[in-house]
Scaffold this motif. Sequence first.
Motif, short mmCIF file in Angstrom:
data_model
loop_
_atom_site.label_atom_id
_atom_site.label_comp_id
_atom_site.label_asym_id
_atom_site.label_seq_id
_atom_site.Cartn_x
_atom_site.Cartn_y
_atom_site.Cartn_z
N GLN A 40 8.55 8.38 1.31
CA GLN A 40 7.23 8.99 1.48
C GLN A 40 6.58 9.28 0.12
N THR B 201 7.24 7.85 -2.78
CA THR B 201 6.91 6.58 -3.44
C THR B 201 5.61 6.02 -2.88
N ARG B 202 5.45 6.07 -1.57
CA ARG B 202 4.23 5.58 -0.92
C ARG B 202 3.01 6.37 -1.41
N GLN B 203 3.14 7.70 -1.52
CA GLN B 203 2.02 8.51 -2.00
C GLN B 203 1.64 8.14 -3.43
N LYS C 33 -0.13 4.64 -3.52
CA LYS C 33 -1.46 4.59 -2.90
C LYS C 33 -2.51 5.42 -3.65
N SER D 174 -0.89 5.03 -9.24
CA SER D 174 -0.44 3.72 -8.75
C SER D 174 0.10 2.81 -9.85
N ARG E 79 8.21 -2.17 0.05
CA ARG E 79 7.01 -2.02 0.88
C ARG E 79 6.29 -0.70 0.62
N GLN E 80 7.04 0.30 0.18
CA GLN E 80 6.43 1.60 -0.14
C GLN E 80 5.79 1.58 -1.52
N GLY E 81 6.11 0.56 -2.32
CA GLY E 81 5.52 0.44 -3.65
C GLY E 81 6.49 0.51 -4.80
#
Length: 121
Positions: free
Chosen positions: A62, A64-66, A69, A74, A95-97
């Motif tokens: 979570q 990593t995704r934040q 994005k 980023s 996929r989360q970045g």
Amino acid sequence: MARILIVDDSPTEMYKLTGILEKHGHEVLKAENGADGVALARQEKPDAVLMDIVMPGLNGFQATRQLAKDPETSAIPVIVVTTKDQETDRVWSQRQGARGFIVKPLEETSLISELNAVLAG
């Protein structure tokens, strides 16, 4: 060298990672959970983040995704550092970045090699 943010709830892992990074001349920032890690990354803009996955509250996926994005963070590469060594964990991290993936227990050479690779772009 570089400013590296470690996000890990384990004092043992934090100590180990800090020792390795400082030995190689890096400045270390620390957060003990995902929410604090995201906040510190936004505030300090580190050169890279080492992210554990299994943490209370906001987990590493979570967080990593934040970071990935958010336009402010980023560009900061995230390397997942985890005991979860399934291929699905590696794919989900990407996929989360996340731009890197290392399985614990980690070896110093593999950590520094992965870190240098993401810092070089």
